[in-house]
Every structure is written in structure tokens, then in C-alpha cells.
Design a protein around this motif. Structure first.
Motif, short mmCIF file in Angstrom:
data_model
loop_
_atom_site.label_atom_id
_atom_site.label_comp_id
_atom_site.label_asym_id
_atom_site.label_seq_id
_atom_site.Cartn_x
_atom_site.Cartn_y
_atom_site.Cartn_z
N ARG A 145 0.61 -6.52 -3.16
CA ARG A 145 1.31 -5.76 -2.10
C ARG A 145 0.63 -6.08 -0.89
N ILE A 148 -4.42 -2.36 0.67
CA ILE A 148 -4.18 -1.10 0.31
C ILE A 148 -5.36 -0.24 0.84
N ASN A 173 -4.96 -7.99 -4.28
CA ASN A 173 -4.69 -7.12 -3.02
C ASN A 173 -6.21 -6.99 -2.50
N ASP A 226 -0.46 -1.70 3.97
CA ASP A 226 0.84 -1.88 3.17
C ASP A 226 1.08 -0.91 2.21
N GLY A 227 -0.06 -0.01 1.63
CA GLY A 227 0.29 0.84 0.70
C GLY A 227 -1.14 1.67 0.80
N ARG A 249 5.49 2.85 4.02
CA ARG A 249 4.65 2.20 3.33
C ARG A 249 4.62 3.05 2.21
N ASN A 250 4.62 2.37 0.99
CA ASN A 250 4.51 2.89 -0.25
C ASN A 250 3.26 3.88 -0.71
N TYR A 476 0.77 -1.93 -7.18
CA TYR A 476 -0.01 -2.73 -6.49
C TYR A 476 0.48 -4.15 -6.41
N THR A 477 1.77 -4.41 -6.85
CA THR A 477 2.36 -5.71 -6.48
C THR A 477 3.86 -5.43 -6.13
N GLU A 478 4.34 -6.46 -5.40
CA GLU A 478 5.76 -6.41 -5.19
C GLU A 478 6.55 -7.56 -5.73
#
Ligand code: NAD
Ligand code: 6OD
Length: 486
Positions: A145, A148, A173, A226-227, A249-250, A476-478
Motif C-alpha cells: 500500500r 503505513i 510497506n 497511505d494507510g 486514506r484507508n 497492507y496491499t493494493e
């Protein structure tokens, strides 16, 4: 006096402002360290370092190599077990037995488990009919992502922080961690382990400080994060979610709980009492999964309450290194004021205090600590604040019930939905009741037992999302789909 600095881009650095705050041992009230207080400048530097690492060696490192390095981090925690143990016990006052069995081993396991897991994540693919006889191949690429923000609490500091840092790094990340202001030690020590393991600079960063108008809030508001993954109070989750809305943001949240245990008359009462003892009083009741509401089927109610009382009164309080102790202080005087205010409310609402309800008499060298008695109540109405609100202390209310339906209704009557424990020897009943409880995790005849490959998180106001095993990959991923016309 020990000084705890930020860990940014692989180096320990002080705050530009020169400001520090006290790290206090809650067992005796002594200041054990001066902690550098991070502000916007330190958050900016840490996020920039994390971004540079993401764009550099770490971002392009194959998963197998990342996995090797994270195994070295796990080994490093184990090799320095005693240092982590002392740091954690001094910050929290918790008994060494608990930290030896749970906190520090899980601090290492959280790296190992996810390092192994990411090497075996399958790639999804579909062959699509394009109507011209050639088709298309769709395959899914999983990407980190990005940067973090990790915001962690004080109750299981190393365990809960690494529970997020482990999967975040395993997925490629980079992180900026804001540990709780109450427990800065082990996050700081982990920086040395990261360097020794060969983790590139900027991958793991730590900025100390507080929440609102301080490092925590600045991290959640930073546009280049980003998250955000957060464990803590539901109220704090609301504030962080608002900050995360800016920039879309996630978030991944593990929040508060007001967990119930249900003890059926057919339970093995010895096991039920022992399990409820642990779930109500372990870590001085400061476990998000802990039991604060116990519902017991009427025929065994009196017996259960009497046995739980005996158990609570047998707990031994003391300094973390004293032999045989199994009960420490609360994390701070501020938290003690909160817990004691519920002890007062219980009495005001008409509770019968079965045991405890106040402050224990401690020996002179521990008299300034944040000690409270393990406490059991009965007789409160279900709408009492003590039954509705999370206390996060060593206390529980025990109430009788007369039917399975009533027990389920009572257990679900809360805005929270983290965990529950069922005690019954009737297997059919266990399978019937467990899925009817609105929780992320339901134990049957156990508590705190868990396989790290399973999803962990809460329903209702206890959280958003699930971490653990492959379920953490969602945060944790896109995912990117590649569609190739053949
Ligand atoms: P907290 O919410 O007060 O603080 C947690 C972290 O958030 C700390 O690092 C704090 O500095 C930071 N913070 C506070 N306000 C902030 C803000 N506005 N912006 C950014 N950061 C902010 O929680 P706590 O008192 O440290 O921990 C106890 C709580 O955590 C309890 O409610 C407990 O149930 C919950 N908890 C939940 C889980 C779970 O897995 N569901 C696990 C452990 C603890
Ligand atoms: O076991 C875990 O992974 C976990 N997150 C436990 C949380 C405990 C809360 O205090």
C-alpha cells in the motif's frame, strides 16, 4: 536518567523542539526515562524517510529476501529477550511471567509468521472469452500500500505494535510508528534490532509523543501516509477516521470491547472459573479481549460466583520480578482514576461488591503505584454504565440467566463486538450459540488462544477490517488487475 529518542531513517534523533516527557513506572511512580516528544518536524522527517525507503531498495526487494530479513528481526528480538522483557515490564509494571509467556515471544512471532506467509500468497487469474476465439488473460498483481502509519496502545505494547509492523513490512510497506506515550521503550529498542538485522534505513521509523495536537494526530493527517492502522479506544478511532478522510486514506482499526462470557450449567466449572479468572484479571484487566460481563446459568450461579471470588482473592500483587506474582498495577494514575470512578459508580448503582472494589494496601516501595483490587460485582441493572461501558480494569459483573436465548440477547446487548467466551460441555449448544454472538472472535472453553493465521478484529464499534493471516493482505496491499488480450 535514560533518554528515549525517535528512530528515523535508521538513527536515533532527538526532537527539534528539545521537549521531553516522563516515562513513569506505574508500579512505584518513579520516572524511568525522559522521552523526546515529537512534533510536526519529526513526523515530516519520518514520513519522508519511509517514502524514500519505499521508492528505493525496500520497494523493489523480492518478497523472499524481505522474508529472510524479517526472520532476522524475529531472531534479534529473541536474542535480546531479557532487554525487551525488562523494558516492557518497567513501562507497564506487568509480571515477568506474563511478559515471558506472551508479550515478548509474540513480538518475535509476529515477524516470523508474516515473513513465512507472504512467500506463499497465490496470484489470482482468469481466462476471459473475448468472442474472437483468442481470449484475454487477467491476472492480479499485489502491491504494497505504501507508507503505513501505525498507532499503538499501551496494554501489550510490543505485541500489538509488531502485530501491525510485521505484516506491513512483510507485504513490502514502510512504517512510521507512534507508540503509546505510556510505553515508548520496546518500540525504541526494536530500532536497534532492525539495524542489526540489515533492514534498510527508513523502513521502520518511530516518533514518540501524544495523540491529539501531537505526533499521533500529525501522523494521521500527513498527506504522504497511505494507510493508518490503529489499535486503541473507539473514541480515538473516530478522531483518526476523520483525519484519514482527508485524502481518502484507508484505515484498519482494532478498538474497544465489552466482552461477555456465558457459562452454561453443563460447563466444566473448574475450567470455566479458571478461564474467566484469566480473562477478567490477566494484565490487570487491560486486555481488549478481556471479560467484563459474565452471564451464568442460574443453577450454578452461586457456586460460580463463590469460586471466582476465591480465585480473585488468591491473586498475588507485587514488583514484576518478585517470585510468584501474577497481578501488576494499572498502566498509570490517570487510568486508575478512570477505573476507580467505575468502582464508585457500581456501588452508586446498587451493586453487591463480591470482592475488591478499592485500592490495596501495598508495601512502602510500591505505595505510589497505580494499584487497584481485582473486583467482582453482582446485582447491577443491565443499563448501568458499569455494564455498558468499557472499563479496561480488573473487574467483572456476574449476572444469572435462565435460557439460551436470554444469554445470547444479553451478550449481544452492547455497542461493541470484539470477543466472547462460551463455557459448555454440550458441543451442539456451542456450535448453535457461537455464530449467534455478534463478535469477531468467539472462544469455546478457552480464552486468548489463537492461531495467527486466522482473522482478528471486531464487529460493531470494536473495529474495521481484519488483520491476521491472509486477511491482513486486504489492508497492507493494493490489488492491480492486468488484462492481456491474447
Ligand atoms: P488510546 O486510544 O487512548 O491510545 C492509543 C494510541 O492512540 C496511543 O498511541 C495514543 O497516543 C494515540 N492517540 C490518541 N489520540 C489520538 C489522536 N487523536 N490521533 C492520533 N493518535 C491518537 O488507547 P489506549 O488507552 O492506549 O489503549 C486502551 C484501549 O485500546 C482500550 O479501549 C482497548 O479496548 C483498546 N484496545 C483494543 C485492542 C483490539 O485489538 N481491539 C487491543 C488493545 C487495546
Ligand atoms: O493476539 C492478537 O493478535 C491481538 N491482537 C490481541 C489483542 C489483545 C488486546 O489487548
Amino acid at each position: 536518567m535514560k533518554e528515549i529518542k525517535h528512530f528515523i531513517n535508521g538513527e536515533y534523533v532527538g526532537s527539534e523542539s528539545g521537549r521531553t516527557f516522563d516515562d513513569v513506572n506505574p508500579a512505584n511512580g518513579e520516572v524511568i526515562a525522559k522521552v523526546h516528544e515529537g512534533g510536526q518536524a519529526e513526523i515530516d522527517r519520518a514520513v519522508a524517510a519511509a517514502r524514500a525507503a519505499m521508492n528505493g531498495e525496500w520497494g523493489s526487494m523480492p518478497a523472499a529476501r524481505r522474508s529472510e530479513l524479517l526472520h532476522k528481526v524475529a531472531d534479534g528480538v529473541r536474542e535480546r529477550f531479557d532487554e525487551f522483557l525488562e523494558a516492557e515490564c518497567l513501562d507497564t509494571g506487568k509480571p515477568r511471567g506474563m511478559a515471558c509467556e506472551i508479550d515478548i515471544p509474540r513480538g518475535a512471532a509476529n515477524f516470523k509468521v508474516f515473513a513465512d506467509l507472504v512467500k506463499n500468497v497465490p496470484t489470482e487469474s482468469f481466462h476471459t472469452d473475448t468472442g474472437d476465439g483468442r481470449g484475454a488473460l487477467n491476472y492480479v498483481v499485489r502491491k504494497p500500500r505504501g507508507v503505513i502509519g501505525v498507532i499503538s496502545p499501551w496494554n501489550l505494547p510490543l505485541l500489538l505494535m509488531t502485530w501491525k509492523v510485521g505484516p506491513a513490512l512483510a507485504c513490502g510497506n514502510t512504517v512510521v510508528v507512534k507508540p503509546s506515550e505510556e510505553t515508548p521503550h520496546t518500540a525504541a529498542l526494536l530500532g536497534e534490532v532492525m539495524n542489526a538485522a540489515g533492514i534498510p534505513k527508513g523502513v521502520y521509523n518511530v516518533v514518540h509523543g501524544f495523540g491529539p495536537d501531537s505526533a499521533g494526530e500529525y501522523l494521521t493527517r500527513h498527506a504522504d501516509v497511505d494507510g493508518i492502522t490503529f489499535t486503541g479506544e473507539t473514541r480515538t478511532g473516530t478522531a483518526i477516521m476523520k483525519a484519514a478522510a482527508e485524502g481518502i486514506r484507508n484505515v484498519s482499526f482494532e478498538l474497544g470491547g465489552k466482552n461477555a462470557a456465558i457459562v452454561f450449567a453443563d460447563a466444566d466449572l473448574d475450567k470455566a472459573v479458571e478461564g474467566t479468572m484469566r480473562s477478567a484479571f490477566a494484565n490487570c484487566g487491560q486486555v481488549c479481549l478481556g471479560t467484563e460481563r459474565v452471564y451464568v446459568e442460574r443453577p450454578v450461579f452461586d457456586d460460580f460466583v463463590a469460586r471466582l471470588k476465591t480465585g480473585a482473592e488468591s491473586l498475588t500483587m507485587g514488583w514484576w520480578q518478585d517470585p510468584g506474582i501474577n497481578f501488576g498495577p494499572l498502566v498509570s494514575q490517570e487510568h486508575r482514576r478512570k477505573v476507580l470512578s467505575y468502582y464508585d459508580k457500581a456501588v452508586a448503582d446498587g451493586a453487591t461488591v463480591v470482592t475488591g472494589g478499592g485500592v490495596p494496601q501495598m508495601r512502602d516501595d510500591l505505595a505510589a503505584g497505580a494499584w487497584v483490587q481485582p473486583t467482582i460485582w453482582t446485582g447491577l441493572p443491565e443499563d448501568s454504565a458499569v455494564i455498558q461501558e468499557e472499563i479496561f480494569g480488573p473487574c467483572c459483573h456476574v449476572a444469572p440467566f435462565d435460557s439460551e436465548e436470554e444469554a445470547i440477547r444479553l451478550a449481544n446487548d452492547t455497542p461493541y463486538g470484539l470477543a466472547a467466551a462460551l463455557w459448555t460441555e454440550n458441543l451442539s449448544r456451542a456450535h448453535r450459540v457461537a455464530p449467534q454472538l455478534d463478535v469477531g472472535l468467539c472462544w469455546v472453553n478457552s480464552w486468548f488462544l489463537r492461531d495467527l493465521r486466522t482473522p482478528f478484529g471486531g464487529s460493531k464499534q470494536s473495529g474495521i477490517g481484519r488483520e491476521g493471516g491472509v486477511h491482513g493482505l486486504e489492508f497492507y496491499t493494493e490489488l492491480s488487475n492486468v488484462c492481456v488480450k491474447l
